[in-house]
Write an enzyme that holds these catalytic residues in place. Sequence first.
Site, PDB file in Angstrom:
ATOM      1  N   CYS A   1       0.833  -1.216   0.000  1.00 55.10           N
ATOM      2  CA  CYS A   1       0.000   0.000   0.000  1.00 55.10           C
ATOM      3  C   CYS A   1       0.866   1.264   0.000  1.00 55.10           C
ATOM      4  O   CYS A   1       0.512   2.275  -0.607  1.00 55.10           O
ATOM      5  CB  CYS A   1      -0.914   0.026   1.220  1.00 55.10           C
ATOM      6  SG  CYS A   1      -1.912  -1.458   1.389  1.00 55.10           S
TER       7      CYS A   1
ATOM      8  N   ASP B   1      43.955  -2.851   6.530  1.00 58.02           N
ATOM      9  CA  ASP B   1      45.134  -2.029   6.756  1.00 58.02           C
ATOM     10  C   ASP B   1      45.824  -2.601   8.002  1.00 58.02           C
ATOM     11  O   ASP B   1      45.152  -3.130   8.891  1.00 58.02           O
ATOM     12  CB  ASP B   1      44.704  -0.583   7.004  1.00 58.02           C
ATOM     13  CG  ASP B   1      45.860   0.282   7.458  1.00 58.02           C
ATOM     14  OD1 ASP B   1      46.860   0.348   6.737  1.00 58.02           O
ATOM     15  OD2 ASP B   1      45.759   0.855   8.557  1.00 58.02           O
TER      16      ASP B   1
END
Length: 691
Positions: free
Chosen positions: A14, A388
């Site tokens: 809806c 890293d």
Amino acid sequence: MTEYRLKGLSCAHCSQELETEIKKLKHAEDAKIQYNTAKLVLPENVALKDVEQILQTEKVSIIKEESDEHQHDTSDKKLLFQIMISTVLFFAAFLLEGKIATSLSFVIYFAAAALSGYETFFKGAQNLFRFKFTIDTLMTIALVGAFAIGDYKEGTVVAILFGVNEYLEGFGMRQARKSMSELLKVAPKTATRISDGVMETVLTEDLQLRDTVLIKAGEKVPSDAVLVSGMSSFNEAAITGESMPVEKQVGDALFGGAINNEGTVQAEITALYENSSLAKILHLVEEAQETKTKTELFIDKFARYYTPAILIFAILITIVPPLFFGAAWGTWVYEGLAVLIIGCPCALILSSPVAIVSGITRSAKNGVLIKGGVYLEQLGKIRQIAFDKTGTLTAGEPVVAETITYHDTFFDIAYRMESESNHPIAQAVREKVQSSLEKKGQMERLQTIAGKGLEGVLNGVTYFAGNESQIPPELWEKDAENDVTRLKEAGYTVVIVASESAILGMFGVRDALRAESKQLISDLHHLGIKNTIMLTGDHAKTAKKVADEVGIDTFYADLLPEEKLSKIRQIQTDSGSVAMVGDGINDSPALVTADLGIAMGQGTDSAIEVADIVLMQNHLGKLPLTIKIAKRVRKVIAFNIAFALGLKVIALLLTLPGLLTLWMAILADMGATIIVTLLGLTILIRSREEK
């Protein structure tokens, strides 16, 4: 753009229909209805009255006051009450059937159906006249058809169970939104500001930079601040997901939203509330729930064509057997009605959003911000992760890992030589030796030799500390040369201490591993991460030692920041999608380039800004859990879609031999809705460790 909160938005399908209608209004091309957070976003100059009229067609309205939310709860209770009365009337008619007049039996059945289904009927009838085929249209045709062919009993069951279905469809999102609203409650509303010795209560958003606030035990820090008076421990669980309190002293930073555990302290505001860590977190989490995944976009597109297709199929099932095979009209009209009911796409549309919102909310409660459902979905699929090294797998701070002593004055001289230096390696040496010393004096004279180290004098004797080039050549013996070679091959930075007559000893210094790194990599491997990768600017020997200790599969060393970016692209070309984990400003380009960027929250702002997922802790300990949640979300969504579609396919196949009944259709449809909703909500359940 203006944002409005909505009440009564309990149907995903809806909400799409409403958005489509609103976009037809003048200036409203960019309007959005955000189903997951029950919000309406409107461009300027859109007529609000026209928008409200469209919303009202689905009994949705804009929340203008806090009391409206209580009215929403009341409407939910009203719907449940209506369903209960309908159920009582149905059983009354069922038990009295044959004992009362047929006309009276019809009236009771009709009353029961009307009480549960009148809203569906009116919405469906409106849509039918507009040639708009929605779920309500299907249900309206089924209701009218069932009563038209005299199946009052089954027509009433359709109405009651569809009412239950509508309630349950909204239930999942209500629970997910409720969980989210509880998360949003951590934001402090007011603060006690101290100005010229006078205390006043002000709204958090009215605080200015450098304002001093008083925070009593049990109160929340109103915004990011720094402690200027007192000391206490703070519960930062709302921000970092860590349950253990953190001790804070004068000068330490405080997170907005953290709870002061004991004592009264004063703090100076360092960020306006809208720029605080907490405000950013809450904004990110809310925003995250409205980014649609590929799966959700596919389901939305599928549902658009699915409903009209079901209607056509129902018509064919109704007319083909009687017209071409001489079958009874009554039987095949009945089968056509059953097809309309089983065709309802509620369960399919709900299969993804409840699970996605639950996954994002649960992760947020653990201190992990996922900036959208698309990233949660991607995290569940990822098979290789690049890290890293410095500040991510390691602490970014040097530590003495190995000590070689040749003379008993080694520690004393080392401490004296390094006592005045602020260099991180000097600090690592001091921390290593000071606990072993009774007296901690200084050199009489000390000078720095650029690129080499230090030279000092004590009691007329000259001493040296630094790399090999700082040590006089005549002092080197075979054992010392071998030890230096071994330490360097192991990836250590070597600090040597010597007098003018002999080498006293040496330290092997390296970047300290994070305590959780080894277990982290092991956990990731168990979760199906096939390739863990380390990217570092350090030389290869140091990188290899860290990779071996932690259990990293692949490493690349001697990389400049721009080379990390190139390496990520190379990995993507060679072996597919990769996530990147980093914490520094030099990681930002690689985080953006990777298929998924993951930043540590106490890293730099730029890394957090560009990352798709943010770990608010200063460690990676929550990463495996977050991947586990993401995988769970993917499995739940996959099961929900397969289950919802599978039930419908089986039911539709039963229509061909004429075996599908209205009872079977509505129970299958409602059963699918209940199961996909509850499965999505189970993702919210946190383990004892998480809590």
